[in-house]
Motif scaffolding. Structure first.
Motif, PDB file in Angstrom:
ATOM      1  N   PRO A 164     -39.171 -69.980  18.544  1.00 41.75           N
ATOM      2  CA  PRO A 164     -39.237 -69.140  17.339  1.00 41.75           C
ATOM      3  C   PRO A 164     -37.861 -68.570  16.991  1.00 41.75           C
ATOM      4  N   ILE A 165     -37.517 -68.635  15.727  1.00 39.48           N
ATOM      5  CA  ILE A 165     -36.242 -68.095  15.257  1.00 39.48           C
ATOM      6  C   ILE A 165     -36.391 -66.595  15.075  1.00 39.48           C
ATOM      7  N   GLU A 166     -35.442 -65.840  15.620  1.00 41.51           N
ATOM      8  CA  GLU A 166     -35.555 -64.383  15.648  1.00 41.51           C
ATOM      9  C   GLU A 166     -34.611 -63.677  14.687  1.00 41.51           C
ATOM     10  N   ALA A 167     -33.661 -64.401  14.125  1.00 37.98           N
ATOM     11  CA  ALA A 167     -32.733 -63.820  13.145  1.00 37.98           C
ATOM     12  C   ALA A 167     -32.075 -64.955  12.378  1.00 37.98           C
ATOM     13  N   VAL A 168     -31.596 -64.636  11.170  1.00 37.27           N
ATOM     14  CA  VAL A 168     -30.909 -65.612  10.324  1.00 37.27           C
ATOM     15  C   VAL A 168     -29.494 -65.104  10.066  1.00 37.27           C
ATOM     16  N   GLU A 173     -21.328 -70.294   1.910  1.00 39.32           N
ATOM     17  CA  GLU A 173     -22.059 -71.209   1.045  1.00 39.32           C
ATOM     18  C   GLU A 173     -22.226 -72.571   1.720  1.00 39.32           C
ATOM     19  N   PRO A 174     -23.449 -73.099   1.725  1.00 39.18           N
ATOM     20  CA  PRO A 174     -23.689 -74.417   2.311  1.00 39.18           C
ATOM     21  C   PRO A 174     -23.359 -75.518   1.312  1.00 39.18           C
ATOM     22  N   ILE A 175     -23.489 -76.754   1.751  1.00 35.76           N
ATOM     23  CA  ILE A 175     -23.231 -77.894   0.875  1.00 35.76           C
ATOM     24  C   ILE A 175     -24.480 -78.223   0.053  1.00 35.76           C
ATOM     25  N   ARG A 176     -25.638 -78.307   0.697  1.00 32.83           N
ATOM     26  CA  ARG A 176     -26.887 -78.639   0.004  1.00 32.83           C
ATOM     27  C   ARG A 176     -27.703 -77.359  -0.154  1.00 32.83           C
ATOM     28  N   TRP A 177     -27.537 -76.712  -1.297  1.00 40.07           N
ATOM     29  CA  TRP A 177     -28.177 -75.420  -1.497  1.00 40.07           C
ATOM     30  C   TRP A 177     -29.696 -75.534  -1.434  1.00 40.07           C
ATOM     31  N   GLU A 178     -30.266 -76.590  -2.019  1.00 35.64           N
ATOM     32  CA  GLU A 178     -31.728 -76.676  -2.068  1.00 35.64           C
ATOM     33  C   GLU A 178     -32.321 -76.768  -0.662  1.00 35.64           C
ATOM     34  N   THR A 179     -31.654 -77.487   0.245  1.00 34.21           N
ATOM     35  CA  THR A 179     -32.145 -77.607   1.616  1.00 34.21           C
ATOM     36  C   THR A 179     -32.084 -76.263   2.328  1.00 34.21           C
ATOM     37  N   ASN A 180     -30.948 -75.606   2.233  1.00 30.62           N
ATOM     38  CA  ASN A 180     -30.777 -74.323   2.919  1.00 30.62           C
ATOM     39  C   ASN A 180     -31.717 -73.262   2.360  1.00 30.62           C
ATOM     40  N   LEU A 181     -31.847 -73.191   1.034  1.00 32.40           N
ATOM     41  CA  LEU A 181     -32.746 -72.206   0.430  1.00 32.40           C
ATOM     42  C   LEU A 181     -34.190 -72.439   0.881  1.00 32.40           C
ATOM     43  N   GLN A 182     -34.619 -73.704   0.850  1.00 27.95           N
ATOM     44  CA  GLN A 182     -35.992 -74.014   1.249  1.00 27.95           C
ATOM     45  C   GLN A 182     -36.267 -73.637   2.697  1.00 27.95           C
ATOM     46  N   LEU A 183     -35.398 -74.048   3.607  1.00 29.31           N
ATOM     47  CA  LEU A 183     -35.667 -73.841   5.032  1.00 29.31           C
ATOM     48  C   LEU A 183     -35.503 -72.379   5.445  1.00 29.31           C
ATOM     49  N   ILE A 184     -34.552 -71.689   4.849  1.00 29.34           N
ATOM     50  CA  ILE A 184     -34.395 -70.263   5.173  1.00 29.34           C
ATOM     51  C   ILE A 184     -35.626 -69.488   4.719  1.00 29.34           C
ATOM     52  N   VAL A 185     -36.116 -69.775   3.513  1.00 27.55           N
ATOM     53  CA  VAL A 185     -37.323 -69.099   3.022  1.00 27.55           C
ATOM     54  C   VAL A 185     -38.519 -69.460   3.906  1.00 27.55           C
ATOM     55  N   VAL A 187     -38.480 -70.079   7.068  1.00 24.01           N
ATOM     56  CA  VAL A 187     -38.338 -69.287   8.300  1.00 24.01           C
ATOM     57  C   VAL A 187     -38.753 -67.836   8.061  1.00 24.01           C
ATOM     58  N   LEU A 188     -38.358 -67.267   6.941  1.00 25.56           N
ATOM     59  CA  LEU A 188     -38.694 -65.870   6.654  1.00 25.56           C
ATOM     60  C   LEU A 188     -40.192 -65.694   6.417  1.00 25.56           C
ATOM     61  N   LEU A 189     -40.818 -66.647   5.727  1.00 29.07           N
ATOM     62  CA  LEU A 189     -42.248 -66.520   5.400  1.00 29.07           C
ATOM     63  C   LEU A 189     -43.136 -66.711   6.618  1.00 29.07           C
ATOM     64  N   THR A 190     -42.662 -67.454   7.614  1.00 22.56           N
ATOM     65  CA  THR A 190     -43.490 -67.767   8.781  1.00 22.56           C
ATOM     66  C   THR A 190     -43.101 -66.964  10.010  1.00 22.56           C
ATOM     67  N   ASN A 191     -42.301 -65.931   9.816  1.00 18.47           N
ATOM     68  CA  ASN A 191     -41.855 -65.091  10.930  1.00 18.47           C
ATOM     69  C   ASN A 191     -41.134 -65.917  11.993  1.00 18.47           C
ATOM     70  N   GLY A 192     -40.298 -66.844  11.537  1.00 18.17           N
ATOM     71  CA  GLY A 192     -39.469 -67.613  12.452  1.00 18.17           C
ATOM     72  C   GLY A 192     -40.103 -68.866  13.006  1.00 18.17           C
ATOM     73  N   PRO A 197     -48.298 -72.794   9.111  1.00 16.43           N
ATOM     74  CA  PRO A 197     -48.639 -72.409   7.733  1.00 16.43           C
ATOM     75  C   PRO A 197     -48.427 -70.913   7.526  1.00 16.43           C
ATOM     76  N   VAL A 198     -48.203 -70.520   6.295  1.00 19.01           N
ATOM     77  CA  VAL A 198     -48.082 -69.103   5.964  1.00 19.01           C
ATOM     78  C   VAL A 198     -49.488 -68.547   5.823  1.00 19.01           C
ATOM     79  N   THR A 199     -49.905 -67.744   6.804  1.00 23.47           N
ATOM     80  CA  THR A 199     -51.266 -67.192   6.796  1.00 23.47           C
ATOM     81  C   THR A 199     -51.322 -65.777   6.256  1.00 23.47           C
ATOM     82  N   SER A 200     -50.315 -65.004   6.552  1.00 25.70           N
ATOM     83  CA  SER A 200     -50.253 -63.628   6.058  1.00 25.70           C
ATOM     84  C   SER A 200     -48.785 -63.255   5.916  1.00 25.70           C
ATOM     85  N   PRO A 201     -48.471 -62.400   4.963  1.00 24.48           N
ATOM     86  CA  PRO A 201     -47.059 -62.031   4.775  1.00 24.48           C
ATOM     87  C   PRO A 201     -46.520 -61.256   5.970  1.00 24.48           C
ATOM     88  N   HIS A 202     -45.340 -61.628   6.414  1.00 25.19           N
ATOM     89  CA  HIS A 202     -44.659 -60.911   7.493  1.00 25.19           C
ATOM     90  C   HIS A 202     -43.541 -60.097   6.851  1.00 25.19           C
TER      91      HIS A 202
END
Length: 419
Positions: A164-168, A173-185, A187-192, A197-202
């Motif tokens: 589990p990821i515990e911090a970001v 700035e990355p090279i592929r913004w769409e990839t980084n934006l998608q994966l960072i979000v 991680v944040l939505l799934t509590n790392g 699946p996203v079951t409840s907001p963290h």
């Protein structure tokens, strides 16, 4: 007072009986010393005058840049070649350098975003358990699907579970913004745990630390280019659009945060000691080209220094010295928690002031004062969302044409020979 386009906040030069100066210099790089990979002509001449016949610096010099896509050693070598003077890695402060003192995160599993040798940079800063965006994408191949050409073909590779990821940590700035934006979000939505699946907001989400808030920066092009601050605007907007909640930062590092200038002052102090100075550094001069990053940050740090001195005086009046190393709360420090002294974070003997010098070779151009890309107004705020906009903090102590004029002005102001 303004004279010939130069703002003068100190009316007379300082003269000292001591045999050493009592000031240090903080240099921005992009727009001050170089434009992209092209050196600014005045920079080389300026630094030839800053060293003596043995190549030793006459005053402490620290390079404070919001760039963060390389190691300090690499940047030092680049500057040494550019300026034709020896630049030590200890003189270079990248946007992520203060993360060295955020030791509470060093043993966590962290996701890092940026470009360049991000894994090596993270380990060098003290992070022990690091996951890159590429590692995350490889482990969860179904997450990155915006680019159709990068989607899995035929058989879907199996998922490789990560801890589990515990911090970001957002380096730049990355090279592929769409990839980084998608994966960072993800991680944040799934509590790392982006494979779940996203079951409840963290919320609040796991800690996010961001370096380099520059909305734009100056390269070889005639107009400023997008910086990491623009990527942060995208990330904040996407997260709030999806969740209805505001993205929170554990820390914002890099100019204009006070955390960055406090760390830069530490490097100046260490360099002064290495030069054999016995007197404390009393003034810092910060030279930059961006009113919203370099000038705002230097003035904010000066505000912090004045608050620190006032707090010390008040403590002495009350018969005490106050908490050891306590840092007064100044809006825009760039860190949620008030830090206390000890180790590298200790305040020690703080300078009396930090004066800002704006050059006209980068983002700012006084020939086009009405251009909103160059002049920060109350209507257009290019700073980060979490920094309260105070127009007075974008006003430099001095305005000069280039870095050579800036250094000449400083030495004249301090009453010390430059040649």
């Amino acid at each position: 007072m303004q004279q010939n386009g130069v703002y003068l906040h100190l009316s007379v030069p300082h003269r000292y009986k001591h045999d050493q100066p009592s000031f240090g210099l903080l240099f921005d790089i992009d727009g001050v010393l170089m434009r992209g990979r092209t050196p600014i002509p005045a920079a080389k001449q300026c630094f030839q005058n800053l060293v003596d016949s043995r190549g030793q610096y006459k005053v402490p010099v620290v390079f404070v840049t919001n760039a963060g896509n390389c190691m300090r050693q690499t940047k030092a070598e680049q500057l040494s070649h550019l300026l034709e003077v020896e630049v030590s890695p200890d003189q270079v402060m990248l946007s992520h350098s203060p993360l060295r003192i955020f030791s509470q995160f060093h043993n966590l599993c962290v996701l890092v975003s940026g470009q360049g040798p991000v894994l090596e940079v993270a380990h060098n800063l003290g992070f022990q358990n690091v996951v890159t965006i590429d590692m995350l994408r490889d482990s969860y191949p179904l997450l990155d699907v915006v680019d159709h050409n990068r989607r899995p073909k035929d058989m879907v590779p199996p998922t490789k579970e990560l801890p589990p990821i515990e911090a970001v940590i957002l380096f730049g700035e990355p090279i592929r913004w769409e990839t980084n934006l998608q994966l960072i979000v993800d991680v944040l939505l799934t509590n790392g745990k982006p494979g779940n699946p996203v079951t409840s907001p963290h919320y609040p989400h796991i800690p996010v630390l961001a370096c380099n808030m520059d909305l734009m920066w100056m390269a070889e092009a005639k107009n400023p280019r997008f910086g990491h601050g623009m990527f942060l605007v995208c990330l904040e907007s996407i997260y709030e659009k999806i969740t209805g909640c505001e993205l929170k930062y554990e820390a914002l590092i890099g100019k204009p945060s006070v955390v960055t200038y406090n760390y830069a002052e530490l490097l100046v102090r260490q360099q002064a000691e290495s030069l054999g100075w016995t007197e404390p550094v009393q003034r810092l001069y910060a030279i930059g080209d961006n009113p919203m990053a370099d000038i705002y940050g230097a003035n904010l740090y000066n505000q912090y220094l004045q608050a620190s001195r006032q707090a010390q005086v008040q403590a002495q009046v009350k018969g005490g010295v106050g908490p050891a190393g306590a840092v007064p709360a100044v809006e825009g420090m760039g860190c949620r928690r008030r830090r206390r002294g000890g180790g590298e974070c200790g305040l020690g003997r703080l300078p009396e002031a930090c004066l800002s010098i704006l050059v006209c070779t980068g983002v700012y151009n006084r020939e086009v004062p009405a251009d909103p890309l160059h002049t920060v107004t109350e209507r257009i705020f290019h700073g980060h969302r979490d920094f309260r906009f105070d127009p007075s903090l974008t006003q430099p102590s001095y305005v000069v044409q280039d870095v050579r004029e800036a250094v000449e002005l400083i030495f004249q102001q301090e009453g010390w020979p430059l040649g």
